[in-house]
Design an enzyme around this catalytic site. Structure first.
Site, short mmCIF file in Angstrom:
data_model
loop_
_atom_site.label_atom_id
_atom_site.label_comp_id
_atom_site.label_asym_id
_atom_site.label_seq_id
_atom_site.Cartn_x
_atom_site.Cartn_y
_atom_site.Cartn_z
N LYS A 30 0.83 -1.21 0.00
CA LYS A 30 0.00 0.00 0.00
C LYS A 30 0.87 1.26 0.00
O LYS A 30 0.65 2.17 -0.78
CB LYS A 30 -0.93 0.01 1.23
CG LYS A 30 -1.94 -1.11 1.23
CD LYS A 30 -2.88 -1.00 2.43
CE LYS A 30 -2.17 -1.15 3.76
NZ LYS A 30 -1.51 -2.46 3.96
N THR A 31 1.83 1.28 0.92
CA THR A 31 2.71 2.45 0.98
C THR A 31 3.52 2.56 -0.32
O THR A 31 3.76 3.66 -0.81
CB THR A 31 3.64 2.36 2.21
OG1 THR A 31 2.81 2.18 3.37
CG2 THR A 31 4.45 3.63 2.39
N ASP A 216 -1.85 7.72 3.75
CA ASP A 216 -1.45 6.36 4.15
C ASP A 216 -2.10 6.05 5.51
O ASP A 216 -2.46 6.96 6.25
CB ASP A 216 0.08 6.30 4.27
CG ASP A 216 0.59 4.85 4.23
OD1 ASP A 216 -0.24 3.93 4.14
OD2 ASP A 216 1.81 4.65 4.29
N GLU A 217 -2.25 4.77 5.83
CA GLU A 217 -2.81 4.35 7.12
C GLU A 217 -4.17 5.02 7.37
O GLU A 217 -4.44 5.52 8.45
CB GLU A 217 -1.85 4.71 8.27
CG GLU A 217 -0.43 4.21 8.08
CD GLU A 217 -0.26 2.73 8.44
OE1 GLU A 217 -1.26 2.09 8.81
OE2 GLU A 217 0.87 2.24 8.31
N GLN A 247 -5.67 -3.06 10.81
CA GLN A 247 -4.55 -2.41 11.50
C GLN A 247 -4.97 -1.12 12.19
O GLN A 247 -4.15 -0.27 12.48
CB GLN A 247 -3.42 -2.12 10.51
CG GLN A 247 -2.78 -3.39 9.98
CD GLN A 247 -1.56 -3.08 9.12
OE1 GLN A 247 -0.55 -2.61 9.60
NE2 GLN A 247 -1.67 -3.36 7.84
N ARG A 606 5.04 -7.22 11.02
CA ARG A 606 6.26 -6.44 10.78
C ARG A 606 7.40 -7.35 10.35
O ARG A 606 8.42 -6.91 9.84
CB ARG A 606 6.72 -5.67 12.04
CG ARG A 606 5.76 -4.65 12.61
CD ARG A 606 5.25 -3.70 11.58
NE ARG A 606 3.94 -4.14 11.08
CZ ARG A 606 3.43 -3.71 9.94
NH1 ARG A 606 4.08 -2.87 9.17
NH2 ARG A 606 2.25 -4.14 9.54
P1 ATP Z 1 1.68 -2.12 5.93
O1 ATP Z 1 0.26 -2.55 5.93
O2 ATP Z 1 2.46 -2.86 6.96
O3 ATP Z 1 1.85 -0.64 6.00
P2 ATP Z 1 2.08 -1.97 3.09
O4 ATP Z 1 0.87 -2.55 2.49
O5 ATP Z 1 2.18 -0.51 3.13
O6 ATP Z 1 2.30 -2.60 4.53
P3 ATP Z 1 4.65 -1.85 1.84
O7 ATP Z 1 5.41 -1.41 3.03
O8 ATP Z 1 4.36 -0.86 0.78
O9 ATP Z 1 3.31 -2.57 2.31
O10 ATP Z 1 5.36 -3.06 1.15
C1 ATP Z 1 5.86 -4.18 1.89
C2 ATP Z 1 7.13 -4.69 1.27
O11 ATP Z 1 6.87 -5.25 -0.01
C3 ATP Z 1 8.16 -3.60 1.04
O12 ATP Z 1 9.42 -4.14 1.33
C4 ATP Z 1 8.03 -3.30 -0.44
O13 ATP Z 1 9.24 -2.82 -0.98
C5 ATP Z 1 7.66 -4.65 -1.03
N1 ATP Z 1 6.88 -4.59 -2.27
C6 ATP Z 1 5.73 -3.93 -2.47
N2 ATP Z 1 5.26 -4.14 -3.71
C7 ATP Z 1 6.12 -4.99 -4.33
C8 ATP Z 1 6.20 -5.60 -5.62
N3 ATP Z 1 5.26 -5.40 -6.55
N4 ATP Z 1 7.24 -6.41 -5.88
C9 ATP Z 1 8.18 -6.64 -4.95
N5 ATP Z 1 8.17 -6.10 -3.70
C10 ATP Z 1 7.16 -5.29 -3.39
MG MG Z 2 2.32 0.84 4.75
#
Ligand code: ATP
Ligand code: MG
Length: 672
Positions: A30-31, A216-217, A247, A606
């Site tokens: 997402k981030t 975000d969040e 979350q 995490r």
């Molecule tokens: P959270 O809910 O904990 O905030 P999130 O959904 O924001 O998580 P991110 O932090 O954006 O998730 O991504 C998690 C991990 O996956 C990061 O290390 C990111 O670099 C990696 N990532 C995201 N998208 C891809 C992709 N398409 N291919 C490979 N790695 C990815």
């Molecule tokens: Mg995130």
């Protein structure tokens, strides 16, 4: 830029035709969607960086996001881009529009302690109050502000004596804040919302300033934050929000996960994109997280899978007591670092409450493991920093009586409490600040000549310093001021050893350097930024529990589960997996287990490669050794994925209930 993304993520980045919600579980990118989308908007859609605002909740998350964007867009292309916390965005708006809001430039930002002490003063007028009641009133006022309920409405809504009292304090509290030319943490959102509602012309100006918003969040936004976003976005609907209802961990601060649902009602054209692939964790870690959270009711169903391989079993380690638990975690990190060829910074230790970090710190120091604690007793909580911050606050806002009282006798100027009380009464009657009262002629009638003389001397000195600060180089003026008051000499007189005094003085230097740095960075983005703005930024950072040193050196990371949100580490330890800690006792008493479960979910997700959960069989509480019961959340994890160690075997419910009954009777017999 887009090649790394999966088709759904790509869809979310490329869709700019209307409001968009990305709803997905932890680690699904997402981030990453937000950071890539910022770059996409700049590079592909021709939107100027200074017209884009991305907001999140903690400074740490904002900094991470900035770094990630920095890899995609650099230099001039990124100038003026806003990537900040909600509160920082609010502060910027107030800073630019303070006149319309009825505030003078250099307004103060009240932190938690300032707020508490003002509420205490206001309540003491009527009767003696204890800290719990003050805390409760503070919490109620904060909730009202977050819900955009004004004091008069709060009085109208009050249903019992407690609420009536709190609402009455709220009204007085708000009046006093205005008189002190001060705003509190919650005002940083509430005032911009009020401003935009009352002044459509100003709102329009800001809508022209911010053409695209990303949040975000999102699940942790409260009513006022949501309204702020909605107002800024207006008819344009140029909005991307990402979130995960599982979350949501800030209900206690007024967060409304139902804002996720509301978004669809408020923006009928809302497009929803769901992401299902997790790129962070091994399958076992992900399965544990999914199994746990399945015990909560769901607004949106989500499925999450990972291709990161099965990974190692999740270890559950039961230790004799908290001392043994901390030692075990630290020695494990030492050996795992070598075995797994990892760095210290690949490890993080998470806990429910800040107080749990003390014993870990002791052990980390004993084994000479470098570590960094985020939050908790921050840099800004140190006495020397509070002193100098007091001077900085009063420099830019002489009406800040709290700051006045903090600095007046530090170092000693022999102005006694009764003099200050009389000065306070005098100032109150005339509705002026204590600083201004010092220079009033009428003061001679209530105070002796000698006392008046001392107050005036302080007043003149401060006025002169203020002028120097505004006319010359402000940072040099501040350094001179610290020299003038001989703060170093004062530290030497008041510290247990010369080394301690030196260390404290070094902290003061770090503070001034960091102020200089903040000012410079703000001026790079906005030429009109002044020393007041830089000080306000520092105070805000303090309030958001940030440490001043932002280094990336190789250290084990320690933090609460709350502050770990959005972050990831190869190896995660969650300590204190016990009833009363996680879930927290207050939540058990209130029957509010779901939010605690989400907190555990945040912690588990995490971890990238390994996850270790630890607990102590006994823990010291209120000076007594108490028996602990393993957390109910351990029962909710898939048993076949757990590798237990230590005396304690898989807990069963009956055993836990027996444990709890024994604990209750012990507490009762101790009169607790
Ligand atoms: P959270 O809910 O904990 O905030 P999130 O959904 O924001 O998580 P991110 O932090 O954006 O998730 O991504 C998690 C991990 O996956 C990061 O290390 C990111 O670099 C990696 N990532 C995201 N998208 C891809 C992709 N398409 N291919 C490979 N790695 C990815
Ligand atoms: Mg995130």
């Amino acid at each position: 830029m887009l090649s790394r993304l999966n088709p759904r993520q790509r869809e979310a980045v490329e869709y700019v035709g209307g409001p968009l919600l990305v709803l997905a579980g932890a680690g699904s990118g997402k981030t990453s969607v937000i950071t890539t989308k910022i770059a996409y908007l700049i590079k592909e859609c021709g939107i100027k960086a200074h017209k884009i605002a991305a907001v999140t909740f903690t400074n740490k998350a904002a900094r991470e996001m900035k770094e990630r964007v920095g890899k995609l867009v650099q230099g001039k292309e990124s100038r003026g881009l806003t990537v900040s916390t909600f509160h920082n965005l609010g502060l910027n708006i107030i800073r630019k529009e303070h006149k319309t809001l009825g505030y003078k430039a250099g307004f103060s930002l009240f932190d938690d302690q300032d707020t508490k002490s003002l509420i205490k003063d206001l309540m003491h007028k009527d009767f003696q109050t204890d800290a719990d009641i003050i805390g409760m009133v503070q919490h109620m006022i904060s909730n009202w502000k977050n819900d955009l309920i004004e004091p008069e409405q709060a009085l109208g809504l009050a249903e019992n004596d407690k609420e009536t009292l709190a609402a009455a304090v709220y009204r007085e509290y708000d009046r006093h804040l205005q008189a002190y030319n001060a705003v509190d943490f919650d005002d940083l959102i509430r005032l911009p919302v009020r401003l935009f509602r009352d002044h459509p012309d100003i709102l329009e100006r800001w809508q022209n300033k911010i053409h695209y918003m990303l949040v975000d969040e999102y699940q942790d936004t409260n009513v006022s934050q949501y309204l702020l976003v909605k107002l800024i976005i207006g008819y344009r609907g140029a909005l991307t929000v990402v979130g995960d209802d599982d979350q949501s961990i800030y209900a206690w601060r007024g967060a409304r996960p139902e804002n996720l649902v509301k978004l669809g009602e408020d923006f009928p054209s809302l497009r929803i994109v769901k992401l299902e692939q997790n790129y962070r964790s091994t399958s076992l870690i992900l399965r544990a997280a999914n199994t746990l959270i399945a015990n909560n009711p769901h607004v949106y169903e989500k499925t999450l899978w990972s291709e990161m391989g099965q990974g190692e079993q999740i270890r559950v380690i039961s230790c004799r007591n908290e001392d043994a638990e901390a030692e075990r975690v630290v020695t494990e990190i030492l050996t795992h670092r070598i075995k797994k060829d990892a760095s210290y910074k690949d490890f993080s230790i998470l806990y429910r409450g800040n107080h749990q970090s003390r014993i870990l710190e002791i052990k980390l120091q004993a084994f000479q493991v470098p570590y960094k604690i985020s939050g908790g007793t921050s840099f800004f909580a140190r006495h020397e920093i509070k002193d100098i911050m007091g001077y900085l606050k009063i420099l830019v806002n002489p009406d800040d009586d709290n700051a006045f009282l903090r600095v007046i006798n530090m170092p000693r100027r022999e102005i006694g409490p009764s003099t200050l009380e009389k000065l306070g009464t005098y100032a109150n009657q005339r509705h002026i600040s204590m600083f201004h009262a010092c220079s009033e002629l009428g003061l001679e009638q209530s105070l002796s000549e000698k006392q008046v003389d001392k107050l005036r001397r302080f007043n003149h000195w401060l006025e002169k310093t203020r002028q120097r600060c505004y006319q010359d180089d402000s940072i040099s003026a501040i350094r001179e001021m610290i020299h003038d008051i001989d703060y170093e000499g004062w530290l030497h007189q008041n510290s247990s050893s010369p080394q301690v005094a030196e260390r404290r003085m070094a902290n003061v230097r770090i503070l001034v350097d960091s102020l200089q740095d903040t000012l410079k960075r703000m001026q790079d983005d906005d030429d009109s930024a002044s020393i007041e703005d830089a000080i306000a930024r520092l105070v805000l950072r303090d309030m958001m529990e940030q440490q001043a040193e932002e280094d990336d050196s190789d250290r084990v990371q320690l933090m609460t589960l709350h502050s770990a949100k959005g972050l990831e580490y190869p190896h995660v330890y969650i300590v204190g997996m016990e009833e009363d800690l996680l879930p927290h006792r207050n939540s058990i008493d209130d029957g509010n287990i779901e939010e605690e479960r989400r907190l555990a979910y945040v912690g588990i997700t995490r971890a990238r490669q390994t996850l270790t959960l630890t607990m102590a069989a006994q823990r010291k509480q209120f000076g007594e050794m108490l028996n602990c019961t393993p957390s109910r959340f351990l029962d909710e994890l898939p048993p076949e994925d757990l590798a237990w160690e230590g005396k304690e075997q898989e807990p069963d419910k009956a055993k836990r209930e027996r444990g709890r009954a024994a604990l209750d009777s012990l507490k009762k017999s101790l009169g607790l």
